[in-house]
Design an enzyme around this catalytic site. Structure first.
Site, PDB file in Angstrom:
ATOM      1  N   HIS A 285     -18.304   5.297   4.012  1.00 59.39           N
ATOM      2  CA  HIS A 285     -17.100   6.120   3.983  1.00 59.39           C
ATOM      3  C   HIS A 285     -15.879   5.496   4.636  1.00 59.39           C
ATOM      4  O   HIS A 285     -14.789   5.551   4.094  1.00 59.39           O
ATOM      5  CB  HIS A 285     -17.430   7.442   4.667  1.00 59.39           C
ATOM      6  CG  HIS A 285     -16.318   8.454   4.632  1.00 59.39           C
ATOM      7  ND1 HIS A 285     -15.808   8.925   3.440  1.00 59.39           N
ATOM      8  CD2 HIS A 285     -15.638   9.077   5.618  1.00 59.39           C
ATOM      9  CE1 HIS A 285     -14.846   9.804   3.708  1.00 59.39           C
ATOM     10  NE2 HIS A 285     -14.709   9.906   5.011  1.00 59.39           N
TER      11      HIS A 285
ATOM     12  N   LEU B 282     -17.862  12.469  -2.179  1.00 58.88           N
ATOM     13  CA  LEU B 282     -17.871  13.173  -0.909  1.00 58.88           C
ATOM     14  C   LEU B 282     -17.878  14.687  -1.045  1.00 58.88           C
ATOM     15  O   LEU B 282     -17.164  15.255  -1.867  1.00 58.88           O
ATOM     16  CB  LEU B 282     -16.629  12.771  -0.105  1.00 58.88           C
ATOM     17  CG  LEU B 282     -16.726  13.128   1.368  1.00 58.88           C
ATOM     18  CD1 LEU B 282     -17.663  12.184   2.078  1.00 58.88           C
ATOM     19  CD2 LEU B 282     -15.358  13.105   2.025  1.00 58.88           C
TER      20      LEU B 282
ATOM     21  N   ARG C 232     -15.439   7.295  13.972  1.00 62.23           N
ATOM     22  CA  ARG C 232     -14.255   8.141  13.801  1.00 62.23           C
ATOM     23  C   ARG C 232     -14.653   9.601  13.655  1.00 62.23           C
ATOM     24  O   ARG C 232     -15.619   9.924  12.981  1.00 62.23           O
ATOM     25  CB  ARG C 232     -13.493   7.709  12.543  1.00 62.23           C
ATOM     26  CG  ARG C 232     -12.398   8.674  12.145  1.00 62.23           C
ATOM     27  CD  ARG C 232     -11.548   8.147  11.024  1.00 62.23           C
ATOM     28  NE  ARG C 232     -12.116   8.267   9.705  1.00 62.23           N
ATOM     29  CZ  ARG C 232     -12.124   9.393   8.980  1.00 62.23           C
ATOM     30  NH1 ARG C 232     -11.645  10.520   9.477  1.00 62.23           N
ATOM     31  NH2 ARG C 232     -12.638   9.382   7.760  1.00 62.23           N
TER      32      ARG C 232
ATOM     33  N   GLU D 183      -6.088   2.846   7.486  1.00 59.96           N
ATOM     34  CA  GLU D 183      -7.521   2.518   7.618  1.00 59.96           C
ATOM     35  C   GLU D 183      -7.767   1.025   7.800  1.00 59.96           C
ATOM     36  O   GLU D 183      -8.706   0.630   8.494  1.00 59.96           O
ATOM     37  CB  GLU D 183      -8.300   3.043   6.399  1.00 59.96           C
ATOM     38  CG  GLU D 183      -9.793   2.815   6.557  1.00 59.96           C
ATOM     39  CD  GLU D 183     -10.651   3.547   5.542  1.00 59.96           C
ATOM     40  OE1 GLU D 183     -10.168   4.523   4.931  1.00 59.96           O
ATOM     41  OE2 GLU D 183     -11.810   3.142   5.382  1.00 59.96           O
TER      42      GLU D 183
ATOM     43  N   GLY E 188       0.821  -1.218   0.000  1.00 63.93           N
ATOM     44  CA  GLY E 188       0.000   0.000   0.000  1.00 63.93           C
ATOM     45  C   GLY E 188       0.844   1.252   0.000  1.00 63.93           C
ATOM     46  O   GLY E 188       1.762   1.399   0.807  1.00 63.93           O
TER      47      GLY E 188
ATOM     48  N   HIS F 163     -20.690   8.693   5.952  1.00 64.57           N
ATOM     49  CA  HIS F 163     -20.457  10.132   5.996  1.00 64.57           C
ATOM     50  C   HIS F 163     -21.756  10.827   5.608  1.00 64.57           C
ATOM     51  O   HIS F 163     -22.386  10.445   4.618  1.00 64.57           O
ATOM     52  CB  HIS F 163     -19.341  10.492   5.016  1.00 64.57           C
ATOM     53  CG  HIS F 163     -18.808  11.885   5.176  1.00 64.57           C
ATOM     54  ND1 HIS F 163     -19.573  12.998   4.942  1.00 64.57           N
ATOM     55  CD2 HIS F 163     -17.592  12.333   5.560  1.00 64.57           C
ATOM     56  CE1 HIS F 163     -18.844  14.073   5.172  1.00 64.57           C
ATOM     57  NE2 HIS F 163     -17.634  13.699   5.552  1.00 64.57           N
TER      58      HIS F 163
ATOM     59  N   THR G 183     -16.755  17.352   1.549  1.00 68.19           N
ATOM     60  CA  THR G 183     -16.051  17.327   2.824  1.00 68.19           C
ATOM     61  C   THR G 183     -16.828  17.989   3.971  1.00 68.19           C
ATOM     62  O   THR G 183     -17.567  18.956   3.761  1.00 68.19           O
ATOM     63  CB  THR G 183     -14.671  18.012   2.706  1.00 68.19           C
ATOM     64  OG1 THR G 183     -14.096  18.092   4.000  1.00 68.19           O
ATOM     65  CG2 THR G 183     -14.783  19.437   2.162  1.00 68.19           C
TER      66      THR G 183
END
Ligand code: FAD
Length: 577
Positions: free
Chosen positions: A350, A250, A392, A381, A14, A240, A252
């Protein structure tokens, strides 16, 4: 199939912020390879918009002790407080380090790093919102990712891009290495290493409407799970509040941080009812449920299943300067200008609070106690430290990736001499080759894309914001049924070169495991906490459930154990915002 063997002291899977930060640390002691199934800078971290939390106090007084409290409360008291405290105090040097690495943060008029409000972040232990999110307009993830990528290159980290990991090899309670397929060549790469850091991000693609990138599928978590590694707190998946309606892209939380408000079909600012102090800046679990409650009671826009995010009262210059990205999303995807028209929004899948259980050094737990898999680390994550508990807070994830990416790297550096070289047995390589052959040769009538869409539909219907026993049982049944039908897939492409479909088959194979763990963990937890809301058990039950879920695969079954929550300073209270 052609094979290539490599040895690196440390292999990182990653190239998001967690993987890059770990690699920058580990390269101090030895050779480091970073593998990524994408081009490195396309990792989902690049999409992070709003900011990274740190109590710098640049705009108004702030304190890492308040940040710690907010994170504990935001987590609905399920977060481990030792880890949370470490993260919130490390936040300050972490942001300063980013500044030194070259991240172009937005500035205050005096030239300090600018900060804005974000959901659940307060001063004086919950009294009122505070400006804590450090940002680079609304392209924070992009700015940080590019700076770290440049640093990693400068330090000699080797990148293997578009190289998808198909197996992480654990034998004798030690990680031995990994096996990966290179997209462009079809070559099977076998990496042996002393340590492997799993930093593979989230798995929002289990759901139909998500803010997550196409690559956020989570297969590496399942590879570990299949070898007996537990998965922690998987029932907690964050929705979210403000995804663009129907698309999930998204908007924000920074938009509400800059003053945006949510309004229902009657034109009311409904969050005042649900969270009188923090209103639109309450934590995401609270806001997402409130929106859906309004919609269920018929107060969506024109009675439909969305509400409006209204930025019209914010001066156009502020929108253009601090929220240029979301402003352009609105123009491109909705054909509206957010300075003039409200944005239709609905909750979008999300963030995974749960994942691979680790200690504060990123070491992967083998069980609920203090036993670990030798050489295996995880951060970002995909890991569960757990700093986010049941929910979170916004701008705490970029922070988590950097703090615990570095923690993992540091632990490798400090214990380098004790780590032994891994060796990948022939049988494991043959097993991967057999799987590839098997997938390519299947000649059934099922289409991969249909199965994936059906899985996403099941997860969205039964495992999202509201859950109950009947729905979760149905979800488990449907997931098993889909897994059965997966045996009868056929791929259109049988080559090894650029066979994205083959790689997608591997992903889907593993997604069934993750889906089932989420549904089963949610079925077991007969309470409501943070993002996990059980309609049939609407209250939090600390006596029975103040504990972390650990799911283990035992044959075809999933079995559960539970680990106590680490509580140091803050005893659980009723959450009011
Ligand atoms: C749209 C959006 C906006 C966000 N905004 C914010 C924000 O403002 N603030 C905040 O704190 N958080 C935010 N988040 C959350 C945060 O961005 C992510 O949680 C975080 O960036 C994850 O970083 P990571 O390093 O763990 O993984 P990622 O950045 O997701 O990277 C995962 C990496 O793993 C690789 N990988 C995965 N599987 C394999 C495999 N099989 N083989 C090889 N490589 C593999 C991928 O190629 C990729 O390189 C946002 C998230 C989204 C989706």
């Amino acid at each position: 199939m052609e094979e290539k063997r490599h040895y690196f002291d440390v292999v990182v899977i990653g190239s998001g912020l967690a993987g890059l930060r770990a690699s920058i640390e580990a390269v101090k002691v030895g050779s480091v390879a970073v593998l990524t199934k994408l081009y490195p800078t396309r990792s989902h971290s690049t999409a992070a918009q709003g900011g990274i939390g740190a109590a710098l106090g640049n705009e108004e007084p702030d304190d890492p002790a308040w940040h710690t409290f907010d994170t504990v409360k935001g987590s609905d008291y399920l977060g481990d407080q030792d880890a949370i405290e470490l993260m919130c105090y490390e936040a300050i040097p972490t942001v300063i380090e980013l500044e030194h690495m070259g991240v172009p943060f937005s500035r205050t008029p005096e030239g300090k790093i600018a900060q804005r409000r974000f959901g659940g972040h307060t001063k004086h232990f919950g009294a009122e919102p505070v400006r804590r999110a450090c940002y680079s307009a609304d392209r924070t993830g992009h700015a940080v990712l590019f700076a770290l990528f440049e640093q990693a290159n400068r330090l000699g980290v080797r990148f293997f891009e578009e190289c998808q990991v198909l197996d992480i090899v654990i034998e004798d309670n030690k990680v031995q290495g990994i096996i990966a397929l290179e997209l462009k060549s079809g070559i099977l790469h076998i990496f042996e290493a002393k340590a492997v850091v799993v930093a593979v991000g989230g798995f929002g693609r289990l759901f139909k409407v998500t803010s997550n990138a196409l690559a956020s599928t989570g297969e590496c978590l399942s590879m570990l799970f299949e070898q007996g590694v537990p998965l922690e707190d998987m029932e907690f998946f964050q929705f979210h509040p403000t995804g663009i309606y129907g698309l999930g892209i998204l908007i924000t939380e920074g938009a509400r941080g800059e003053g945006g408000i949510l309004i229902n079909g009657l034109g009311e600012r409904f969050m005042e009812k649900y969270a009188p102090t923090l209103k639109d800046l309450a934590p995401r679990d609270v806001v997402a449920r409130a929106m859906l409650q309004e919609i269920r009671e018929g107060r969506g826009i024109n009675g439909k299943d969305y509400v409006y995010l209204d930025l019209r009262h914010i001066p156009r210059e502020i929108i253009e300067k601090r929220l240029p990205e979301i402003s352009s999303f609105c123009k491109i995807y909705l054909g509206i200008d957010p300075a003039e028209a409200p944005i239709p929004v609905a909750p979008t899948a999300h963030y995974a609070m749960g994942g691979i259980p680790t200690d504060i050094h990123g070491r992967v737990r083998a069980d609920i106690g203090e036993t670990f898999i030798e050489g295996l680390y995880s951060a970002g994550e995909c890991a569960c430290v757990s700093v986010h508990g049941a929910n979170r807070l916004g701008c705490n994830s970029l922070l988590d990736t950097l703090v615990f990416g570095r923690q993992a790297g540091k632990h490798i550096v400090q214990n380098f001499k004790d780590l032994t070289k891994g060796s990948v047995p022939r049988a494991r390589i043959e097993r991967v080759k057999d799987m590839i052959k098997d997938f390519i040769n299947r000649k059934g009538k099922e289409r991969l894309s249909n199965l994936r869409e059906e899985l996403q539909e099941v997860m969205t219907t039964y495992c999202s914001v509201f859950r109950d026993e009947e729905g979760l049982k149905r979800a488990i049944e449907s997931i098993r049924d889909l897994r059965e039908r997966f045996k009868y897939i056929s791929l259109r492409d049988s080559s090894l070169i650029f066979n994205q479909e083959l790689l997608n088959a591997f992903e889907l194979y593993h997604m069934f495991n993750l889906a089932e763990v989420i549904a089963q963990s949610a079925l077991m937890r007969t309470e409501s906490r943070g993002a996990h809301y059980r309609v049939d058990f609407p209250s939090r039950d600390d006596e029975a459930w103040l504990k972390h879920t650990f799911a283990f695969k035992r044959g075809e079954e999933i079995v559960f154990k539970y680990r106590p929550v680490m509580i140091t300073k803050f005893t659980p209270q009723e959450r009011k915002f």
